[in-house]
Design a protein around this motif. Structure first.
Motif, mmCIF file in Angstrom:
data_model
loop_
_atom_site.group_PDB
_atom_site.id
_atom_site.type_symbol
_atom_site.label_atom_id
_atom_site.label_comp_id
_atom_site.label_asym_id
_atom_site.label_seq_id
_atom_site.Cartn_x
_atom_site.Cartn_y
_atom_site.Cartn_z
ATOM 1 N N GLN A 80 0.650 -1.087 0.183
ATOM 2 C CA GLN A 80 -0.214 0.055 0.292
ATOM 3 C C GLN A 80 0.714 0.804 -0.256
ATOM 4 O O GLN A 80 1.003 1.875 0.931
ATOM 5 C CB GLN A 80 -0.962 0.355 1.252
ATOM 6 C CG GLN A 80 -2.224 -0.959 1.375
ATOM 7 C CD GLN A 80 -2.914 -1.354 2.597
ATOM 8 O OE1 GLN A 80 -1.908 -1.116 3.031
ATOM 9 N NE2 GLN A 80 -3.549 -2.081 2.458
ATOM 10 N N ILE A 81 1.956 1.817 -1.270
ATOM 11 C CA ILE A 81 2.767 2.214 -1.405
ATOM 12 C C ILE A 81 1.946 3.818 -1.558
ATOM 13 O O ILE A 81 0.789 3.532 -1.711
ATOM 14 C CB ILE A 81 3.482 2.172 -2.441
ATOM 15 C CG1 ILE A 81 4.303 0.969 -1.757
ATOM 16 C CG2 ILE A 81 4.431 3.459 -2.623
ATOM 17 C CD1 ILE A 81 5.878 1.831 -1.283
ATOM 18 N N GLN A 82 2.356 5.434 -0.631
ATOM 19 C CA GLN A 82 1.532 6.332 -0.863
ATOM 20 C C GLN A 82 2.079 7.081 -1.696
ATOM 21 O O GLN A 82 3.527 7.698 -1.482
ATOM 22 C CB GLN A 82 1.443 6.898 0.056
ATOM 23 C CG GLN A 82 0.453 5.428 1.332
ATOM 24 C CD GLN A 82 0.048 7.006 2.746
ATOM 25 O OE1 GLN A 82 0.885 8.115 2.879
ATOM 26 N NE2 GLN A 82 -1.220 6.115 3.191
ATOM 27 N N ARG A 83 1.849 7.263 -2.808
ATOM 28 C CA ARG A 83 2.624 8.010 -3.905
ATOM 29 C C ARG A 83 1.774 9.399 -3.950
ATOM 30 O O ARG A 83 0.866 9.345 -3.930
ATOM 31 C CB ARG A 83 2.153 7.728 -5.872
ATOM 32 C CG ARG A 83 3.272 8.429 -6.500
ATOM 33 C CD ARG A 83 3.008 7.812 -8.137
ATOM 34 N NE ARG A 83 1.911 8.183 -7.888
ATOM 35 C CZ ARG A 83 1.552 9.838 -9.191
ATOM 36 N NH1 ARG A 83 2.909 10.536 -9.224
ATOM 37 N NH2 ARG A 83 1.113 10.296 -9.774
ATOM 38 N N VAL A 84 3.061 10.636 -3.793
ATOM 39 C CA VAL A 84 2.235 11.447 -3.345
ATOM 40 C C VAL A 84 2.405 12.275 -4.742
ATOM 41 O O VAL A 84 3.248 12.496 -4.927
ATOM 42 C CB VAL A 84 3.737 12.576 -2.048
ATOM 43 C CG1 VAL A 84 3.003 13.712 -2.248
ATOM 44 C CG2 VAL A 84 4.274 11.609 -1.241
ATOM 45 N N VAL A 85 0.962 13.412 -4.700
ATOM 46 C CA VAL A 85 0.367 13.595 -6.128
ATOM 47 C C VAL A 85 1.053 15.342 -5.226
ATOM 48 O O VAL A 85 0.974 16.168 -6.475
ATOM 49 C CB VAL A 85 -0.762 14.115 -6.031
ATOM 50 C CG1 VAL A 85 -1.427 14.228 -7.305
ATOM 51 C CG2 VAL A 85 -1.164 11.743 -6.635
ATOM 52 N N GLU A 86 0.948 15.920 -4.574
ATOM 53 C CA GLU A 86 1.389 17.161 -4.129
ATOM 54 C C GLU A 86 0.929 16.869 -2.679
ATOM 55 O O GLU A 86 0.729 16.568 -1.934
ATOM 56 C CB GLU A 86 -0.289 17.794 -4.519
ATOM 57 C CG GLU A 86 -0.612 19.123 -3.560
ATOM 58 C CD GLU A 86 -1.496 19.784 -4.447
ATOM 59 O OE1 GLU A 86 -1.301 20.805 -5.059
ATOM 60 O OE2 GLU A 86 -3.017 20.075 -3.713
ATOM 61 N N MET A 87 1.852 17.738 -1.548
ATOM 62 C CA MET A 87 2.087 18.220 -0.255
ATOM 63 C C MET A 87 1.590 19.566 -0.519
ATOM 64 O O MET A 87 1.932 20.800 -0.646
ATOM 65 C CB MET A 87 3.848 17.644 -0.137
ATOM 66 C CG MET A 87 3.833 17.960 1.579
ATOM 67 S SD MET A 87 5.791 18.225 2.034
ATOM 68 C CE MET A 87 5.615 15.991 2.230
ATOM 69 N N LEU A 88 1.164 19.343 0.751
ATOM 70 C CA LEU A 88 0.416 21.299 1.513
ATOM 71 C C LEU A 88 0.692 20.936 2.991
ATOM 72 O O LEU A 88 0.887 20.374 3.444
ATOM 73 C CB LEU A 88 -1.138 20.967 1.599
ATOM 74 C CG LEU A 88 -1.449 21.183 -0.382
ATOM 75 C CD1 LEU A 88 -2.245 20.505 -0.233
ATOM 76 C CD2 LEU A 88 -1.971 22.559 -0.428
ATOM 77 N N THR A 89 1.688 22.766 3.226
ATOM 78 C CA THR A 89 2.119 23.177 4.913
ATOM 79 C C THR A 89 0.957 24.228 5.237
ATOM 80 O O THR A 89 0.612 24.581 4.262
ATOM 81 C CB THR A 89 3.192 23.431 4.600
ATOM 82 O OG1 THR A 89 3.261 23.632 6.233
ATOM 83 C CG2 THR A 89 2.747 25.231 3.910
#
Lengths: 135, 135
Positions: A80-89
């Motif tokens: 269940q790898i999580q491919r990061v499409v977008e990261m927000l802070t």
């Protein structure tokens, strides 16, 4: 490994355009993983500087496991790898949201559910609050 | 005030139907507030036992402000009251999601934005990661 400059003052944290994550006294930021398509909350976990660096470098979510005290490549055993499409802070840069596409069976929770948030809290005035399985 | 029984073992935490929030060493659980309608993440904050109790009793979000070290009724001054439509707990009961309807102008962040997550982190291999305003 990407370098994270130290947090600046309030104005820099809130309005600046340099990423200066504010790690807590355990060296962690809080991370909320949400589904890339629908935005549903999948899990809440933590990253330290190294896991955050690896996440940015690889495009896959790496966390810090507080219970095991070790780096944790999400999905390494489950697929269940999580491919990061977008990261927000967030405004003070101590919490992150990552929009992820999940590999394997698409689930996230180690109990086998799609999301870790599978129970609704039902408040009660006189008794302990109950949990009800979410629809 | 609602009573929270102490956390049980792993099976009780994960599969039980009694709400036994697992407060950390500062007495806090992590709370993710999301919009009731669209589910977008608005903010990440914390609740201690008293603010969680008040939230369940009143149906409005009360937090614990770590910076001010005080109970914080969200929206008391701004009007951005968060009416809790649903509360969910995660597998180990140390994080909550609340689905909220926001009063006032419907915003959440003290900077004036709708959500605290208004900046996207853009990784870069050789330089500090940059922030870009979210669309």
């Amino acid at each position: 490994m990407p370098h994270f400059p130290p947090p600046g003052d309030k104005a820099a944290l809130e309005e600046g355009l340099v990423f200066t994550p504010k790690f807590d006294r355990d060296g962690l930021v809080t991370v909320v993983a949400v589904g890339a398509e629908k935005g549903e909350v999948l899990m809440v976990a933590h990253m330290n500087e190294e896991s955050l660096s690896r996440t940015l470098e690889t495009g896959e979510a790496w966390y810090w496991s507080r219970s095991r005290r070790s780096l944790w490549r999400k999905g390494e055993t489950s697929g269940q790898i999580q491919r990061v499409v977008e990261m927000l802070t967030d405004c003070d840069q101590d919490a992150l949201v990552i929009r992820v596409e999940v590999g394997g069976d698409g689930g996230c929770c180690h109990t086998g559910r799609h999301s870790c948030f599978y129970r609704v809290v039902k408040g009660d005035h006189d008794a302990p609050a109950r949990l009800v399985l979410a629809q």
